[in-house]
Design an enzyme around this catalytic site. Structure first.
Site, PDB file in Angstrom:
ATOM      1  CG  ASP A   1       1.823  -2.589   7.496  1.00 37.67           C
ATOM      2  OD1 ASP A   1       1.147  -2.299   6.609  1.00 37.67           O
ATOM      3  OD2 ASP A   1       1.758  -3.962   7.836  1.00 37.67           O
TER       4      ASP A   1
ATOM      5  CB  SER B   1      -0.869   0.081   1.453  1.00 36.76           C
ATOM      6  OG  SER B   1      -0.126  -0.089   2.501  1.00 36.76           O
TER       7      SER B   1
ATOM      8  CG  ASP C   1       3.839  -4.617   3.158  1.00 38.25           C
ATOM      9  OD1 ASP C   1       4.090  -5.380   4.214  1.00 38.25           O
ATOM     10  OD2 ASP C   1       2.949  -4.207   2.621  1.00 38.25           O
TER      11      ASP C   1
ATOM     12  CE  LYS D   1      -5.134   0.174   1.258  1.00 42.41           C
ATOM     13  NZ  LYS D   1      -4.415  -1.443   1.699  1.00 42.41           N
TER      14      LYS D   1
ATOM     15  CG  ASP E   1       5.297  -6.642   7.850  1.00 46.50           C
ATOM     16  OD1 ASP E   1       5.371  -6.373   9.243  1.00 46.50           O
ATOM     17  OD2 ASP E   1       3.997  -6.982   7.548  1.00 46.50           O
TER      18      ASP E   1
ATOM     19  CE1 TYR F   1      -7.255  -4.127   2.211  1.00 49.07           C
ATOM     20  CE2 TYR F   1      -5.901  -5.018   3.875  1.00 49.07           C
ATOM     21  CZ  TYR F   1      -6.108  -4.329   2.803  1.00 49.07           C
ATOM     22  OH  TYR F   1      -4.948  -3.893   2.370  1.00 49.07           O
TER      23      TYR F   1
END
Length: 662
Positions: A100, A89, A102, A215, A154, A224
């Site tokens: 968060d 995202s 990624d 979303k 992450d 989700y």
């Protein structure tokens, strides 16, 4: 004849531009999303940039240290490079406040995944900005989860088959996949898929705003979650991208409206493609149901655009597909009213009603007495709940199994071994109630952090205790001088809603539903994994009626009563469908006869124990007390609850768990 220029595997449905009214609705959508907190503040954006810069520098330091470890000279080690790629995202530009990030860490060929989970972990541990770090090496996509400077991160890893990683490294070049193992390919493809999606949409601005809307809608409606059998972020992004391809000149409001229209009518399992599947002759497995029979079973195939193309929705089950379909229908009806000026965008984002939809629920509880071990166990359980769901779908009397997308996590400090054991047996104290024994308010014990993770909200911690009995002052005295974590326990609870089939006119007498075998098989799966440690962990499954759900799941809102005691119960049953589950008023149930467990829910629990015993319960608790004899179902009239204790006995005349439906 030249090929017409368009994005996607088919020509657009319409190339018309949106009307002024639709443009105005897009402006309203943007303002609504801002009010809903779907955009970073300036301070948050700057902090994210700072965090990304620090992590990028750490990655270079990690590659340097790993290179020295592998006997490279200092000059060569410094020139090996190393680089991070944001994906998901954040890379798509649709992350909200507090979301968060990624991140993929890319290193040269001599740096191994083992280096990543040792050297990089040590580097991160040395940083004061890093908290709540949990390395998870044994997954399909190995990851380090952490908070860095207040941002959830992450961090994944891939070692490319090249001696150095230049600053202009391009991951879209298909040659970067050569020589990589499956875990590295999955890690790299996270970034490659994100970049391909952005490349395949005609209008990135409209795509981003529409995706933010979808979303938020999916999260509010609790659909989700890839791990629970719904759709994850990349799948929702690909669906929105496909609508953008079909309506290339439409504004965001039109894209959202067309999104629900198209996918409500979509003939699943017809797959969704953003482009034709590539075959690069690299001997990598590409999604192809003609070659791989298992891929014919995918319920809602959405295929990633980057080679090797994979199905991003293989976790979708029969039940979750129906639930998603019902939400598409609801979204279509509301979006049509919005486009006609008869409703506001906030109506689309109305929160789910999961804990009021069903009369019957299963509560899956896992506990650990060590925090690090519990983080691993929780992640494993969350990734396996859908396997329990699939087993339950095999039960003849179950119409649908609805998993809730979030777990409720707590940390308790108990005043006695008895309190600790009760929690390990699955009797999780309700965090919405007043402080119980063993809490800092009641006994002076320091509070431990708790994180109920329902719908992106975190509540403060409360400690655990007995719901009645001992003296707080005595408990405090007993704990004096003992280690703070001696009676500490960490818990996670997951919920499954059950919709049962109606009793047809040809069925006479009582119906029985036995869940013991399905539950036992799931518990065997959990305990057979290397993450399981008997002495530290326990697992239990409880059957609950809607009225028995803990207050915390309603988050301070009034719980709807399933039955009004002042009204006479009708003997006629109302016809139900999955669409009725979206109603605020739950479907009516049949009248209930006398039972072992007092109930107004329509479910009677039969427990084959001595009639002279009022109740009996045996819990595994990870202590080995149950041995190989199996556990007896707990039917406590005072608590009006049923615990499917672990291990659950096999289905037989003397020990089966049977739910008798009248």
């Amino acid at each position: 004849m030249s090929e017409s220029k368009h994005l996607g595997v088919t020509p657009p449905i319409s190339v018309n531009k949106s009307s002024k009214e639709e443009e105005a609705l897009t402006v309203e959508l943007l303002e609504t999303l801002k009010r809903e907190g779907q955009f970073d503040s300036d301070a948050e954006s700057k902090n994210r940039e700072v965090v990304l810069g620090k992590i990028n520098n750490l990655v270079k330091e990690f590659v340097y240290l790993a290179s020295l470890k592998h006997k490279l000279s200092e000059n060569i080690a410094r020139s090996c490079g190393g680089k991070i790629f944001a994906f998901g995202s954040f890379r798509l530009g649709v992350h909200g406040a507090g979301a968060d990030i990624d991140i993929l860490c890319v290193a040269p060929s001599h740096v191994t995944r083992d280096d990543f989970f040792h050297i990089m972990v040590d580097l991160l541990n040395s940083r004061s900005e890093v908290t709540e770090m949990t390395p998870v090496p044994e997954t399909h996509v190995p990851v380090i989860k952490m908070q860095f400077g207040g941002v959830d991160i992450d961090l994944t890893f891939a070692s490319l088959q090249q001696p150095t990683i230049p600053e202009d490294q391009d991951l879209l070049n298909i040659n970067v996949l050569r020589g990589l193992d499956e875990k590295a390919i999955r890690s790299v493809n996270g970034s490659r898929v994100t970049d391909e999606i952005l490349r395949l949409v005609p209008d990135v601005v409209s795509f981003r705003l529409a995706l933010r809307c979808i979303k938020l809608w999916a999260k509010r409606r609790a659909i989700y979650s890839n791990s629970m059998g719904f759709l994850g972020g990349v799948a929702w992004a690909m669906l929105v991208a496909r609508i953008c391809q079909l309506y290339p000149n439409a504004c965001a409001a039109t894209i959202v409206s067309r999104f629900f229209y198209v996918f409500l009518a979509w003939r699943w399992p017809l797959p969704i493609f953003l482009k034709h599947v590539e075959n690069a002759n690299m001997h990598l497995r590409v999604w192809n149901p003609k070659l791989y029979p298992a891929e014919k079973l995918h319920k809602m195939p959405i295929i990633t655009p980057a080679y090797p193309s994979m199905c991003a929705t293989h976790n979708v089950s029969t039940s979750t597909k129906r639930i998603i379909g019902s939400e598409f229908k609801r979204g279509y009806e509301i979006s049509q009213r919005i486009m006609k000026g008869q409703a506001e965008w906030t109506a689309l984002f109305e929160k789910h009603d999961f804990f009021r939809q069903y009369k019957f629920y299963l509560q899956l509880n896992v506990t650990s007495t060590k925090e690090e071990a519990h983080h691993r166990l929780r992640g494993f359980i969350e990734s396996r709940v859908r396997q329990y769901l699939v087993r339950l779908e095999e039960v003849n009397l179950i119409e649908l199994v609805h998993p809730f997308t979030k777990g409720y996590d707590h940390e308790f400090v108990c005043a006695s071994d008895q309190e600790l054991q009760r929690i390990r047996d699955g009797n999780i104290p309700d965090q919405s109630s007043t402080p119980a024994l063993g809490t800092p308010e009641a006994a002076g014990t320091p509070a431990a952090a708790a994180t109920p993770a329902a719908d992106e909200q975190k509540t403060s911690a409360e400690d655990c205790g007995d719901n009645g009995g001992s003296d707080p002052a005595t408990d405090a005295a007993d704990n004096e001088g003992k280690p703070q974590d001696e009676k500490k326990i960490f818990t996670s609870s997951f919920y499954l809603g059950l919709l049962l089939k109606e009793k047809d006119q040809f069925t006479s007498g009582a119906r029985r539903m036995d869940l013991s075998w399905h539950t036992q098989e799931f518990i065997k799966l959990v305990k057979g994994n290397e993450v399981w440690v008997d002495d530290l962990m326990s697992i239990s499954v409880r059957f609950l009626r809607q009225a028995q759900l803990p207050d915390e799941v309603f988050e301070g809102q009034p719980r709807a009563r399933l039955h009004d005691p002042n009204k006479k119960k009708s003997k006629n049953k109302e016809k139900r469908s999955i669409d009725s589950a979206n109603d605020s008023k739950p479907a009516k149930k049949a009248k209930v006869a006398n039972a072992h467990v007092p109930s107004t829910s329509g479910v009677v629990v039969e427990t084959p124990v001595n009639q002279n015993d009022k109740s009996e319960s045996v819990s595994d608790g990870g202590s080995g007390n149950a041995g190989g004899t199996g556990a007896v179902v707990a039917a406590d009239p005072r608590a009006e609850s049923v615990t499917i204790a672990a291990p659950v006995p096999m289905s037989n005349k003397s020990g089966a768990i049977k739910l008798k439906l009248l």
